[in-house]
Design a protein around this motif. Structure first.
Motif, PDB file in Angstrom:
ATOM      1  N   THR A 116       0.821  -1.214   0.000  1.00  0.00           N
ATOM      2  CA  THR A 116       0.000   0.000   0.000  1.00  0.00           C
ATOM      3  C   THR A 116       0.857   1.266   0.000  1.00  0.00           C
ATOM      4  N   GLN A 117       2.066   1.167   0.487  1.00  0.00           N
ATOM      5  CA  GLN A 117       2.958   2.319   0.486  1.00  0.00           C
ATOM      6  C   GLN A 117       3.806   2.402  -0.780  1.00  0.00           C
ATOM      7  N   SER A 180      -9.246  10.277   2.229  1.00  0.00           N
ATOM      8  CA  SER A 180      -8.118  11.031   1.673  1.00  0.00           C
ATOM      9  C   SER A 180      -8.015  12.424   2.259  1.00  0.00           C
ATOM     10  N   ILE A 183      -5.749  12.316   5.255  1.00  0.00           N
ATOM     11  CA  ILE A 183      -4.342  12.195   4.870  1.00  0.00           C
ATOM     12  C   ILE A 183      -3.821  13.541   4.359  1.00  0.00           C
ATOM     13  N   ARG A 187      -0.785  15.759   5.962  1.00  0.00           N
ATOM     14  CA  ARG A 187       0.380  16.192   5.186  1.00  0.00           C
ATOM     15  C   ARG A 187       0.539  17.705   5.220  1.00  0.00           C
ATOM     16  N   SER A 192       4.887  12.899   8.314  1.00  0.00           N
ATOM     17  CA  SER A 192       5.619  12.035   7.399  1.00  0.00           C
ATOM     18  C   SER A 192       4.746  10.858   6.962  1.00  0.00           C
ATOM     19  N   THR A 193       5.217  10.127   5.960  1.00  0.00           N
ATOM     20  CA  THR A 193       4.486   8.962   5.481  1.00  0.00           C
ATOM     21  C   THR A 193       4.321   7.928   6.589  1.00  0.00           C
ATOM     22  N   LEU A 194       5.369   7.727   7.387  1.00  0.00           N
ATOM     23  CA  LEU A 194       5.299   6.770   8.484  1.00  0.00           C
ATOM     24  C   LEU A 194       4.304   7.221   9.553  1.00  0.00           C
ATOM     25  N   GLN A 195       4.295   8.507   9.865  1.00  0.00           N
ATOM     26  CA  GLN A 195       3.339   9.021  10.841  1.00  0.00           C
ATOM     27  C   GLN A 195       1.902   8.874  10.347  1.00  0.00           C
ATOM     28  N   ILE A 196       1.692   9.154   9.079  1.00  0.00           N
ATOM     29  CA  ILE A 196       0.352   9.000   8.509  1.00  0.00           C
ATOM     30  C   ILE A 196      -0.099   7.552   8.587  1.00  0.00           C
ATOM     31  N   PHE A 197       0.838   6.643   8.316  1.00  0.00           N
ATOM     32  CA  PHE A 197       0.491   5.223   8.349  1.00  0.00           C
ATOM     33  C   PHE A 197       0.088   4.801   9.756  1.00  0.00           C
ATOM     34  N   ARG A 201      -3.785   5.516   8.870  1.00  0.00           N
ATOM     35  CA  ARG A 201      -4.124   4.319   8.103  1.00  0.00           C
ATOM     36  C   ARG A 201      -4.334   3.100   9.005  1.00  0.00           C
TER      37      ARG A 201
END
Length: 282
Positions: A116-117, A180, A183, A187, A192-197, A201
């Protein structure tokens, strides 16, 4: 939250009269809004008594031989009489199930997070996952036995291969079905992408993850029993093969009853986990 991005719920869809309706809802069998009075519990038990009693009576009236279909009373007696002999085999099956499921679940969750990433990874992995999903794991058990022998190893591998793809598919679906707008807002605040995950998510995908874990555990149980029937001298599957070969049908159905109980317990376990940790309103 828009209708297309709604987070999938574990058991909170509403019917017209306001009661919970879901394939994963056990409110009809547990305390909660699904049961309003003891009359409903009594009705459920009465139906069970009528069905079981009717089967018992019919089998005895028509003198059906036990090697064709034993009466429920004989099955219950065999369960208690043979349980000291069956219990060790139950332990072996549980070891295979828990070990294989743990491995498959961890690998499945990691793979779901990766694909997914990184969409490119999904294009590489997807064909192999499709093969695993569509291939009966029992077909691979003889090959695994030839390579690893008749011990735990081939059975644990088979359980992991059966459970992992189910966990991965459902978890990946949950990771993708996230609003979305949330998300984008995260952002805009520099997440960060990791924090969002981890913060968005993963928590919102929890209902789908639990569904995947539940399905994976049930598939793992079926695969473990099937693998035991193919080869090896221990496990509930081995007991099924042994009892059927000796035409000991009460004992055979006693093992089937144990397996059915295990499946129900798996269902109830993940339902209760979902009710506590992933049962929010949209």
């Amino acid at each position: 939250m828009s209708g297309g991005d709604a987070i999938p719920e574990f058991s909170k869809a509403k019917s017209a009269d306001g009661q919970d309706v879901s394939l994963t809802n056990l409110s009809a069998f547990a305390s909660g809004p699904g049961i309003k009075s003891g009359a409903e519990v009594a009705a459920i038990l009465a139906v069970a008594v009528v069905i079981i009693g009717g089967i018992e009576l019919a089998l005895r009236i028509f003198h059906v031989p036990q090697y064709i279909m034993p009466p429920p009373s004989s099955i219950v007696y065999a369960l208690f009489d043979e349980f000291p002999l069956i219990a060790p085999h139950l332990g072996y099956t549980l070891v295979e199930l828990v070990s294989g499921f743990a491995i498959g679940a961890v690998v499945g969750l990691v793979m779901a997070a990766v694909i997914t990433q990184f969409p490119f990874a999904e294009k590489i992995v997807a064909p192999y996952i499709l093969i695993l999903v569509t291939t009966p794991m029992l077909a691979l058990v003889p090959l695994l036995i030839l390579r690893f022998g008749f011990g735990y190893t081939p059975r644990i591998i088979a359980v992991a291969l059966a459970a992992g793809p189910m966990v991965m598919i459902n978890a990946a679906t949950g990771f993708r079905r996230v609003d979305s707008a949330k998300i984008a807002l995260a952002r805009s605040y520099g997440a960060s992408t990791l924090q969002i995950f981890w913060k968005i998510r993963a928590p919102m995908a929890l209902p789908m993850i639990l569904v995947g874990l539940m399905i994976g555990a049930i598939f793992g149980l079926l695969t473990a029993v099937g693998a035991e029937m193919v080869g090896g001298g221990f496990g509930l599957g081995n007991r099924l093969t042994s009892y059927s070969s000796m035409i000991q049908m009460p004992q055979f159905f006693a093992v089937v009853l144990i397996l059915s109980t295990l499946g129900i317990l798996i269902y109830v376990l993940f339902f209760l986990i979902g009710k506590k940790w992933a049962n929010w309103e949209t």
